[in-house]
Design a protein around this motif. Structure first.
Motif, PDB file in Angstrom:
ATOM      1  N   ALA A  47       0.792  -1.303   0.200  1.00 37.17           N
ATOM      2  CA  ALA A  47       0.019  -0.074   0.059  1.00 37.17           C
ATOM      3  C   ALA A  47       0.941   1.137  -0.243  1.00 37.17           C
ATOM      4  O   ALA A  47       2.103   0.865   0.658  1.00 37.17           O
ATOM      5  CB  ALA A  47      -0.742   0.082   1.103  1.00 37.17           C
ATOM      6  N   LEU A  48       0.096   2.200  -0.099  1.00 35.20           N
ATOM      7  CA  LEU A  48       0.619   3.219  -0.961  1.00 35.20           C
ATOM      8  C   LEU A  48       0.117   4.634   0.036  1.00 35.20           C
ATOM      9  O   LEU A  48      -0.933   4.698  -0.469  1.00 35.20           O
ATOM     10  CB  LEU A  48       1.214   4.146  -2.289  1.00 35.20           C
ATOM     11  CG  LEU A  48       2.277   3.396  -2.854  1.00 35.20           C
ATOM     12  CD1 LEU A  48       2.346   3.960  -4.500  1.00 35.20           C
ATOM     13  CD2 LEU A  48       3.983   3.356  -2.318  1.00 35.20           C
ATOM     14  N   SER A  49       0.751   5.164   0.945  1.00 35.43           N
ATOM     15  CA  SER A  49      -0.069   5.746   2.107  1.00 35.43           C
ATOM     16  C   SER A  49      -0.081   7.056   2.032  1.00 35.43           C
ATOM     17  O   SER A  49       1.832   7.747   1.560  1.00 35.43           O
ATOM     18  CB  SER A  49      -0.029   6.220   3.735  1.00 35.43           C
ATOM     19  OG  SER A  49      -0.787   4.175   3.123  1.00 35.43           O
ATOM     20  N   THR A  50      -0.411   8.278   1.971  1.00 35.61           N
ATOM     21  CA  THR A  50      -0.645  10.007   2.165  1.00 35.61           C
ATOM     22  C   THR A  50      -1.250  11.159   2.880  1.00 35.61           C
ATOM     23  O   THR A  50      -2.099  10.227   2.870  1.00 35.61           O
ATOM     24  CB  THR A  50       0.664  10.467   0.513  1.00 35.61           C
ATOM     25  OG1 THR A  50       1.269  11.697   0.995  1.00 35.61           O
ATOM     26  CG2 THR A  50      -0.275  10.550  -0.113  1.00 35.61           C
ATOM     27  N   SER A  51      -0.423  12.097   3.370  1.00 37.10           N
ATOM     28  CA  SER A  51      -2.059  12.658   3.269  1.00 37.10           C
ATOM     29  C   SER A  51      -1.324  14.546   2.691  1.00 37.10           C
ATOM     30  O   SER A  51      -0.902  14.632   2.461  1.00 37.10           O
ATOM     31  CB  SER A  51      -1.463  13.266   5.052  1.00 37.10           C
ATOM     32  OG  SER A  51      -1.721  12.401   6.008  1.00 37.10           O
ATOM     33  N   LEU A  52      -2.485  14.702   2.657  1.00 31.85           N
ATOM     34  CA  LEU A  52      -2.839  16.026   1.455  1.00 31.85           C
ATOM     35  C   LEU A  52      -3.260  17.018   2.702  1.00 31.85           C
ATOM     36  O   LEU A  52      -5.131  16.422   2.759  1.00 31.85           O
ATOM     37  CB  LEU A  52      -3.601  15.564   0.667  1.00 31.85           C
ATOM     38  CG  LEU A  52      -3.005  14.515  -0.318  1.00 31.85           C
ATOM     39  CD1 LEU A  52      -3.643  14.788  -1.677  1.00 31.85           C
ATOM     40  CD2 LEU A  52      -1.602  15.172  -1.114  1.00 31.85           C
ATOM     41  N   ILE A  53      -3.230  18.314   2.511  1.00 30.73           N
ATOM     42  CA  ILE A  53      -3.730  18.916   3.494  1.00 30.73           C
ATOM     43  C   ILE A  53      -4.452  20.400   3.055  1.00 30.73           C
ATOM     44  O   ILE A  53      -3.330  20.685   2.272  1.00 30.73           O
ATOM     45  CB  ILE A  53      -3.065  19.400   4.682  1.00 30.73           C
ATOM     46  CG1 ILE A  53      -2.135  18.580   5.525  1.00 30.73           C
ATOM     47  CG2 ILE A  53      -3.478  20.984   5.608  1.00 30.73           C
ATOM     48  CD1 ILE A  53      -1.684  19.111   6.991  1.00 30.73           C
ATOM     49  N   ILE A  54      -5.738  20.513   2.926  1.00 26.27           N
ATOM     50  CA  ILE A  54      -6.253  21.977   1.402  1.00 26.27           C
ATOM     51  C   ILE A  54      -6.461  23.392   2.386  1.00 26.27           C
ATOM     52  O   ILE A  54      -6.794  22.711   2.993  1.00 26.27           O
ATOM     53  CB  ILE A  54      -7.255  20.857   0.987  1.00 26.27           C
ATOM     54  CG1 ILE A  54      -7.963  20.641   1.915  1.00 26.27           C
ATOM     55  CG2 ILE A  54      -6.143  20.191  -0.515  1.00 26.27           C
ATOM     56  CD1 ILE A  54      -9.238  20.131   0.677  1.00 26.27           C
ATOM     57  N   ARG A  55      -6.153  24.285   1.647  1.00 24.09           N
ATOM     58  CA  ARG A  55      -6.109  25.155   2.503  1.00 24.09           C
ATOM     59  C   ARG A  55      -6.060  25.984   1.440  1.00 24.09           C
ATOM     60  O   ARG A  55      -6.170  26.029   0.244  1.00 24.09           O
ATOM     61  CB  ARG A  55      -5.235  25.590   2.841  1.00 24.09           C
ATOM     62  CG  ARG A  55      -4.638  24.607   4.817  1.00 24.09           C
ATOM     63  CD  ARG A  55      -3.163  25.243   5.077  1.00 24.09           C
ATOM     64  NE  ARG A  55      -3.255  24.558   6.534  1.00 24.09           N
ATOM     65  CZ  ARG A  55      -2.189  24.075   6.932  1.00 24.09           C
ATOM     66  NH1 ARG A  55      -0.883  24.173   5.646  1.00 24.09           N
ATOM     67  NH2 ARG A  55      -1.948  23.195   8.036  1.00 24.09           N
TER      68      ARG A  55
END
Length: 362
Positions: A47-55
């Motif tokens: 699995a490939l995991s990441t986080s995206l924070i949108i502002r």
């Protein structure tokens, strides 16, 4: 209506204007990658995991605020692998709106609730702290070039976009057998072309839908490539190598014709589908379309072999704009080659000289 991306030899070309240069070590581009026979491929993992924070925030060089992903617009390139589940946590920190993200081109077979379509497959991701997170899970079925964008209201023209690259070792082997092998497939050769509107998209929609517009679509204030409202975008390359160039049309409305001075474009992928390679002098991309082609300096016209600059051109199609007057020109220049440079670094040189950008000085 033109956007230019040029290629120059850094050893003999001197930029006379103020510019900003940002260096990225090659090790950053190769993070989580394995080099096999000179071709970069992702490690085999489950699995490939990441986080995206949108502002929503101010970005230098723009009027008003843009919507960013992890602090930039476009957001980071997501490198996924065919057949490997992607687990992407999206955190909505937009202070005045809900949001969602659509993974454009992903089939979502078996994972429809990760498609990002508000009102169809999910509720909006609220901006209320504590309930402002959603985890998207899906498995790419095909290799190729894709992109992600906001799918709530009109957020993607305001900057909520980014590229997705799905890798597959079989694709690389197939291309080698089709005489379309390449040396590098790196972030600095991914180009998201778009139209830029200084006004927030929701106000443009309101104006467009009003009787006063006469049905005429709004004219963009500029064209941008990789989020740059600049005259110059440069990328260091080694002209003894072959590069895979990935183009995404992330525009709200505009179409672009892509050309390279003195060089044929060998098309190897269209909208996530590998094709039998064929060469053209130009191609057109409409909104949301993606194309990969090979940049092979050995094919450069002999008259340009000693030239200090060649150009990749993103030219808007003026017939799309009912109010076009023929005096709109937005230039993006840059893309350096150097015969002895073996890419220990990738660099951008930015210079703002845009006759149609309002308040475009930086």
């Amino acid at each position: 209506v033109s956007t230019y991306l040029g290629i120059y030899d850094a050893s003999i070309y001197s930029v006379k204007k103020l510019y900003i240069r940002i260096f990225y070590g090659m090790h950053m581009a190769m993070k989580k990658l394995l080099v096999i026979g000179g071709v970069a491929t992702l490690f085999k993992i489950s699995a490939l995991s990441t986080s995206l924070i949108i502002r929503r925030q101010l970005i230098r060089g723009y009027e008003g605020e843009r919507i960013t992903v992890n602090g930039t617009s476009p957001g980071p390139v997501l490198r996924l692998q065919k057949g490997v589940e992607a687990v992407i946590t999206v955190v909505n920190e937009i202070y005045d709106a809900a949001s969602s993200i659509h993974w454009h081109g992903m089939t979502q077979r078996g994972t429809p609730f990760s498609d990002g379509a508000i009102g169809f497959t999910q509720c909006p991701i609220t901006n209320v702290m504590g309930s402002n997170t959603m985890v998207y899970k899906f498995t790419p079925e095909k290799s190729g070039t894709y992109w992600y964008h906001g799918h709530f209201g009109e957020q993607y023209p305001d900057g909520l976009v980014g590229a997705i690259v799905v890798s597959d070792t079989q694709e690389q082997l197939t291309l080698q057998n089709l005489d379309a092998a390449y040396d590098f497939d790196i972030d600095s050769f991914y180009f998201l072309a778009a139209d830029y509107y200084a006004a927030p998209a929701h106000t443009l929609i309101g104006n467009y839908l009003s009787p006063a517009s006469g049905g005429d679509e709004p004219m963009p204030d500029a064209f941008i490539v990789n989020g740059k409202r600049t005259n110059t975008l440069s990328v260091v390359a080694d002209k003894t190598k072959i590069y895979r160039v990935r183009v995404v049309n992330a525009a709200a409305f505009s179409m672009f014709t892509i050309t390279v001075d003195g060089m044929p474009l060998k098309i190897i992928e269209i909208d996530g589908d590998m094709v039998v390679p064929f060469s053209v002098s130009s191609f057109v991309v409409n909104a949301a379309q993606r194309v990969s082609f090979l940049l092979d300096f050995s094919q450069l016209n002999s008259t340009l072999q000693s030239s200090p600059a060649i150009w990749i051109r993103f030219t808007g199609i003026p017939d799309m704009y009912p109010t076009f007057t023929g005096d709109v020109q937005s230039e993006l220049r840059g893309m350096k080659y150097h015969s002895s440079f073996t890419l220990p670094f990738v660099s951008y040189s930015l210079t703002i000289v845009n006759p149609y950008c309002r308040n475009c000085a930086e």
